[in-house]
Scaffold this motif. Sequence first.
Motif, PDB file in Angstrom:
ATOM      1  N   TYR A   1      40.517  43.660  33.432  1.00 20.04           N
ATOM      2  CA  TYR A   1      41.033  42.917  34.573  1.00 20.04           C
ATOM      3  C   TYR A   1      40.469  41.505  34.596  1.00 20.04           C
ATOM      4  CZ  TYR A   1      42.119  41.287  39.238  1.00 20.04           C
ATOM      5  OH  TYR A   1      42.588  40.532  40.282  1.00 20.04           O
ATOM      6  N   LYS A   2      41.349  40.536  34.816  1.00 19.87           N
ATOM      7  CA  LYS A   2      40.939  39.136  34.940  1.00 19.87           C
ATOM      8  C   LYS A   2      41.540  38.580  36.230  1.00 19.87           C
ATOM      9  CE  LYS A   2      41.297  34.590  32.735  1.00 19.87           C
ATOM     10  NZ  LYS A   2      41.850  33.822  31.581  1.00 19.87           N
TER      11      LYS A   2
ATOM     12  N   ASP B   1      40.471  49.445  38.743  1.00 21.26           N
ATOM     13  CA  ASP B   1      40.925  50.817  38.505  1.00 21.26           C
ATOM     14  C   ASP B   1      42.301  50.844  37.839  1.00 21.26           C
ATOM     15  OD1 ASP B   1      38.634  51.884  39.578  1.00 21.26           O
ATOM     16  OD2 ASP B   1      39.482  52.139  41.588  1.00 21.26           O
ATOM     17  N   ILE B   2      43.135  49.891  38.178  1.00 19.90           N
ATOM     18  CA  ILE B   2      44.452  49.797  37.545  1.00 19.90           C
ATOM     19  C   ILE B   2      44.294  49.547  36.042  1.00 19.90           C
ATOM     20  CG2 ILE B   2      46.524  48.363  37.338  1.00 19.90           C
ATOM     21  CD1 ILE B   2      46.399  48.017  40.400  1.00 19.90           C
ATOM     22  N   ALA B   3      43.441  48.593  35.692  1.00 22.12           N
ATOM     23  CA  ALA B   3      43.199  48.287  34.271  1.00 22.12           C
ATOM     24  C   ALA B   3      42.656  49.507  33.539  1.00 22.12           C
ATOM     25  CB  ALA B   3      42.234  47.110  34.152  1.00 22.12           C
TER      26      ALA B   3
ATOM     27  N   ASP C   1      49.747  55.273  47.130  1.00 22.95           N
ATOM     28  CA  ASP C   1      48.358  55.228  46.669  1.00 22.95           C
ATOM     29  C   ASP C   1      47.813  53.819  46.851  1.00 22.95           C
ATOM     30  OD1 ASP C   1      45.986  56.175  45.624  1.00 22.95           O
ATOM     31  OD2 ASP C   1      46.749  56.507  43.592  1.00 22.95           O
ATOM     32  N   ALA C   2      46.479  53.716  46.771  1.00 19.56           N
ATOM     33  CA  ALA C   2      45.805  52.415  46.836  1.00 19.56           C
ATOM     34  C   ALA C   2      44.751  52.386  45.744  1.00 19.56           C
ATOM     35  CB  ALA C   2      45.160  52.212  48.202  1.00 19.56           C
TER      36      ALA C   2
ATOM     37  N   ASN D   1      41.060  40.152  44.683  1.00 21.02           N
ATOM     38  CA  ASN D   1      39.637  40.406  44.452  1.00 21.02           C
ATOM     39  C   ASN D   1      39.449  41.791  43.837  1.00 21.02           C
ATOM     40  OD1 ASN D   1      38.894  37.944  45.520  1.00 21.02           O
ATOM     41  ND2 ASN D   1      38.263  38.762  47.504  1.00 21.02           N
ATOM     42  N   PRO D   2      38.494  41.956  42.922  1.00 20.24           N
ATOM     43  CA  PRO D   2      38.337  43.230  42.204  1.00 20.24           C
ATOM     44  C   PRO D   2      38.127  44.445  43.092  1.00 20.24           C
ATOM     45  CG  PRO D   2      37.034  41.503  41.167  1.00 20.24           C
ATOM     46  CD  PRO D   2      37.558  40.926  42.446  1.00 20.24           C
ATOM     47  N   ASN D   3      37.582  44.239  44.298  1.00 19.70           N
ATOM     48  CA  ASN D   3      37.291  45.375  45.181  1.00 19.70           C
ATOM     49  C   ASN D   3      38.367  45.620  46.238  1.00 19.70           C
ATOM     50  OD1 ASN D   3      36.642  42.939  46.504  1.00 19.70           O
ATOM     51  ND2 ASN D   3      35.259  43.995  47.918  1.00 19.70           N
TER      52      ASN D   3
END
Length: 295
Positions: free
Chosen positions: A229-230, A214-216, A208-209, A171-173
């Motif tokens: 991000y997809k 945020d990665i994208a 880290d988390a 999930n994005p969050n």
Amino acid sequence: MDKSNKTILVLGATGQQGGSVLSQLLAEGWKVRALTRDPNSVKAKTLIANNIEVIKGDLENRSTLDGAMKNVYGVFSVQPFEPIDMWKEVRLGKNVADAAKKTNVKHFVYTSFAGTDEQAKFRDIAKWEIEKYIQQIGLPATVFRLPVFMENFLAFTHYGLQDGIYADATNPNIPTYLIAVKDIGVFVSLAFKNPDKYLGKTIPLASDAVTPVDIAAAITKISGKTIMYKQIPLEELRRQNEDIAHLYEWINKGGIYVDLSYLRTIHPSLMTFDKWLSKKGKIKFEAFFQENKRK
């Protein structure tokens, strides 16, 4: 702790984890012994050239393990991941644990992975079987549970990145926990140096988390390529692999949690994902995008 007469046996010394542990222990003045199946390999010869004791041994062969552990204070244990035969990994892990028990090793450090006990409720997990066995035979041990390595991150994402998409089922969050290999060596060294604080403990680690979004964004920033991000639908995963679908259901319910605040109190210079990307990661991603540009 006086390290002058204490030797640590490092398994997987020519790999990522073992190499990090070996370097950190040497930097802090420990005597180190490295186990390898092939002392004539290029990596093993490099260790020998740096005056590191290299012992030939095989995790399948108990007698070589017993010999390698003779007169050692501690053992760092890591086994190769066996995607086809999980029970081979279990067998190797138990062999190492049995040898440590027989030779009266005082501190055994084993690296497992994040949430292995919870994941074992819905799939077979080799590392959980090994963790249980270490406890069952009464080894004086510390278990560190690891998330995805930053160094391996590109291997998990590169197919999607070719099309400007970072695809994952998280999930994005929901944060993705990551660890820099260098930090593994630091934590293992801390455990050997402070047995009173670490023996008998099972500790989840991360550097880290970061959320998938945020990665994208971080990859976009470092590469100059627009990465979006997809999220992969769980139904799509389920058609391919039911176990993996269960895994992501668990992740998306917040199954993985690492207390980064606590870890930063004992290792203040934890490597953030942004910092890793700006250094080691930058080189990897630049090479990746350059290679794909030529295709």
